[in-house]
Design a protein around this motif. Sequence first.
Motif, PDB file in Angstrom:
ATOM      1  N   LEU A 109      -0.701 -40.315   5.693  1.00  0.00           N
ATOM      2  CA  LEU A 109       0.576 -39.795   6.173  1.00  0.00           C
ATOM      3  C   LEU A 109       1.549 -39.585   5.021  1.00  0.00           C
ATOM      4  CD1 LEU A 109       2.231 -39.080   8.727  1.00  0.00           C
ATOM      5  CD2 LEU A 109       3.012 -41.455   8.762  1.00  0.00           C
ATOM      6  N   ALA A 110       1.489 -40.491   4.031  1.00  0.00           N
ATOM      7  CA  ALA A 110       2.400 -40.402   2.887  1.00  0.00           C
ATOM      8  C   ALA A 110       2.095 -39.206   2.006  1.00  0.00           C
ATOM      9  CB  ALA A 110       2.348 -41.692   2.067  1.00  0.00           C
ATOM     10  N   VAL A 111       0.828 -38.855   1.855  1.00  0.00           N
ATOM     11  CA  VAL A 111       0.454 -37.760   0.950  1.00  0.00           C
ATOM     12  C   VAL A 111       0.229 -36.447   1.690  1.00  0.00           C
ATOM     13  CG1 VAL A 111      -0.586 -39.379  -0.671  1.00  0.00           C
ATOM     14  CG2 VAL A 111      -2.023 -38.301   1.078  1.00  0.00           C
ATOM     15  N   ALA A 112       0.457 -36.439   3.009  1.00  0.00           N
ATOM     16  CA  ALA A 112       0.192 -35.230   3.794  1.00  0.00           C
ATOM     17  C   ALA A 112       1.076 -34.064   3.381  1.00  0.00           C
ATOM     18  CB  ALA A 112       0.380 -35.524   5.282  1.00  0.00           C
ATOM     19  N   SER A 113       2.283 -34.360   2.892  1.00  0.00           N
ATOM     20  CA  SER A 113       3.204 -33.276   2.541  1.00  0.00           C
ATOM     21  C   SER A 113       2.714 -32.453   1.361  1.00  0.00           C
ATOM     22  CB  SER A 113       4.594 -33.840   2.232  1.00  0.00           C
ATOM     23  OG  SER A 113       4.553 -34.676   1.089  1.00  0.00           O
ATOM     24  N   LEU A 114       1.735 -32.971   0.614  1.00  0.00           N
ATOM     25  CA  LEU A 114       1.209 -32.219  -0.517  1.00  0.00           C
ATOM     26  C   LEU A 114       0.400 -31.013  -0.073  1.00  0.00           C
ATOM     27  CD1 LEU A 114       0.052 -35.072  -2.941  1.00  0.00           C
ATOM     28  CD2 LEU A 114       2.143 -33.718  -3.040  1.00  0.00           C
ATOM     29  N   VAL A 115      -0.156 -31.056   1.145  1.00  0.00           N
ATOM     30  CA  VAL A 115      -0.992 -29.955   1.624  1.00  0.00           C
ATOM     31  C   VAL A 115      -0.246 -29.045   2.593  1.00  0.00           C
ATOM     32  CG1 VAL A 115      -3.103 -31.273   1.296  1.00  0.00           C
ATOM     33  CG2 VAL A 115      -1.938 -31.358   3.506  1.00  0.00           C
ATOM     34  N   VAL A 116       0.998 -29.395   2.918  1.00  0.00           N
ATOM     35  CA  VAL A 116       1.823 -28.556   3.785  1.00  0.00           C
ATOM     36  C   VAL A 116       2.614 -27.595   2.909  1.00  0.00           C
ATOM     37  CG1 VAL A 116       3.657 -28.525   5.509  1.00  0.00           C
ATOM     38  CG2 VAL A 116       1.985 -30.396   5.488  1.00  0.00           C
ATOM     39  N   PRO A 117       2.642 -26.294   3.237  1.00  0.00           N
ATOM     40  CA  PRO A 117       3.425 -25.352   2.420  1.00  0.00           C
ATOM     41  C   PRO A 117       4.867 -25.804   2.264  1.00  0.00           C
ATOM     42  CG  PRO A 117       2.049 -24.170   3.992  1.00  0.00           C
ATOM     43  CD  PRO A 117       1.929 -25.632   4.337  1.00  0.00           C
ATOM     44  N   ILE A 120       7.585 -24.345   4.474  1.00  0.00           N
ATOM     45  CA  ILE A 120       7.590 -24.825   5.851  1.00  0.00           C
ATOM     46  C   ILE A 120       8.373 -26.126   5.946  1.00  0.00           C
ATOM     47  CG2 ILE A 120       6.149 -25.612   7.752  1.00  0.00           C
ATOM     48  CD1 ILE A 120       6.002 -22.622   7.224  1.00  0.00           C
ATOM     49  N   ILE A 121       8.175 -27.017   4.980  1.00  0.00           N
ATOM     50  CA  ILE A 121       8.923 -28.276   4.963  1.00  0.00           C
ATOM     51  C   ILE A 121      10.413 -28.004   4.794  1.00  0.00           C
ATOM     52  CG2 ILE A 121       9.319 -30.391   3.633  1.00  0.00           C
ATOM     53  CD1 ILE A 121       6.363 -30.528   3.111  1.00  0.00           C
ATOM     54  N   SER A 122      10.741 -27.090   3.894  1.00  0.00           N
ATOM     55  CA  SER A 122      12.149 -26.740   3.675  1.00  0.00           C
ATOM     56  C   SER A 122      12.778 -26.178   4.946  1.00  0.00           C
ATOM     57  CB  SER A 122      12.247 -25.718   2.539  1.00  0.00           C
ATOM     58  OG  SER A 122      13.574 -25.289   2.356  1.00  0.00           O
ATOM     59  N   LEU A 123      12.063 -25.273   5.605  1.00  0.00           N
ATOM     60  CA  LEU A 123      12.576 -24.672   6.840  1.00  0.00           C
ATOM     61  C   LEU A 123      12.732 -25.716   7.927  1.00  0.00           C
ATOM     62  CD1 LEU A 123      13.339 -22.174   8.508  1.00  0.00           C
ATOM     63  CD2 LEU A 123      10.900 -21.855   8.991  1.00  0.00           C
ATOM     64  N   GLY A 124      11.737 -26.594   8.068  1.00  0.00           N
ATOM     65  CA  GLY A 124      11.801 -27.621   9.108  1.00  0.00           C
ATOM     66  C   GLY A 124      12.956 -28.580   8.908  1.00  0.00           C
TER      67      GLY A 124
END
Length: 272
Positions: A109-117, A120-124
């Motif tokens: 869960l901690a490293v999942a953000s590395l594979v998310v564009p 998308i994180i910025s927009l969310g």
Amino acid sequence: MSQDKRSLEFYVLAAFFAIFVLFLYGPLSAILILSFQGENGGLTFPLNGVSLHWFANLFERQAVGDFGGSFKRSFILGLMVMIVTVIVSLLAGLAFRQKFRGATALFYLAVASLVVPSIIISLGIGVVFQQIGFRPAWYTSAFGAHLTWTLPFGVLIMFAVFNRFSPAYEEAARDLGASSWQTFAHVVLPMISPSLIGVGLFGFTLSYDEFARTLMTSGTFNTLPLEIYGMTTNVTTPVLYALGTVTSVFSFLVILLTLGAIVYVGRRRARI
């Protein structure tokens, strides 16, 4: 006397490295050279004289662009991210030395953000802040967005460090009467301090030049990468190249200072 011949793999690797260096430093060299254009120079070659005019122009009031303000925001944001990344990564590394229920799920869960564009994180994050009634800003929403980028790297580095760390040093300190805090402060911390400095460098540099995760979360005021991007469509003078040169030199200085700190800590530890 026969000479050792280079293998095919050596030449392939050498060619790849040469292309890598060309792509990395070629554009940077062009920006560096063009930043010394003369007062009547343009954005392309050849140079129309050589001067420091555009560097001086950076400190003058600009029709477009806020160099000083955007640099200050990026610098402060980078320091904030660096401090939190170092502290949380260290605590996570210490926590994961002991097995506990849900450790594997928490790690992924901690490293999942590395594979998310990143966009998308910025927009969310930007949408969530607006929905809960908070205005996105570089010191709140952008700060959180940058941590989703720097923390996984910091945590992974500390995991690697503690996987190679022998508990025998701590056991020896406890056998000599040291408390848990004394063991950490005088044994563990000095040994992992070069790695912590590296984590801090990662945190600062990744935040300082982050664009995608800042795009939807910075609010009204731009950080330096956003300011530079906006200037590419408005500024038609080499002052943009001068800004690129100054920021590049600053980045190299940060790296050199960090390497110097690592060398200093290593030599000081060797003398103990």
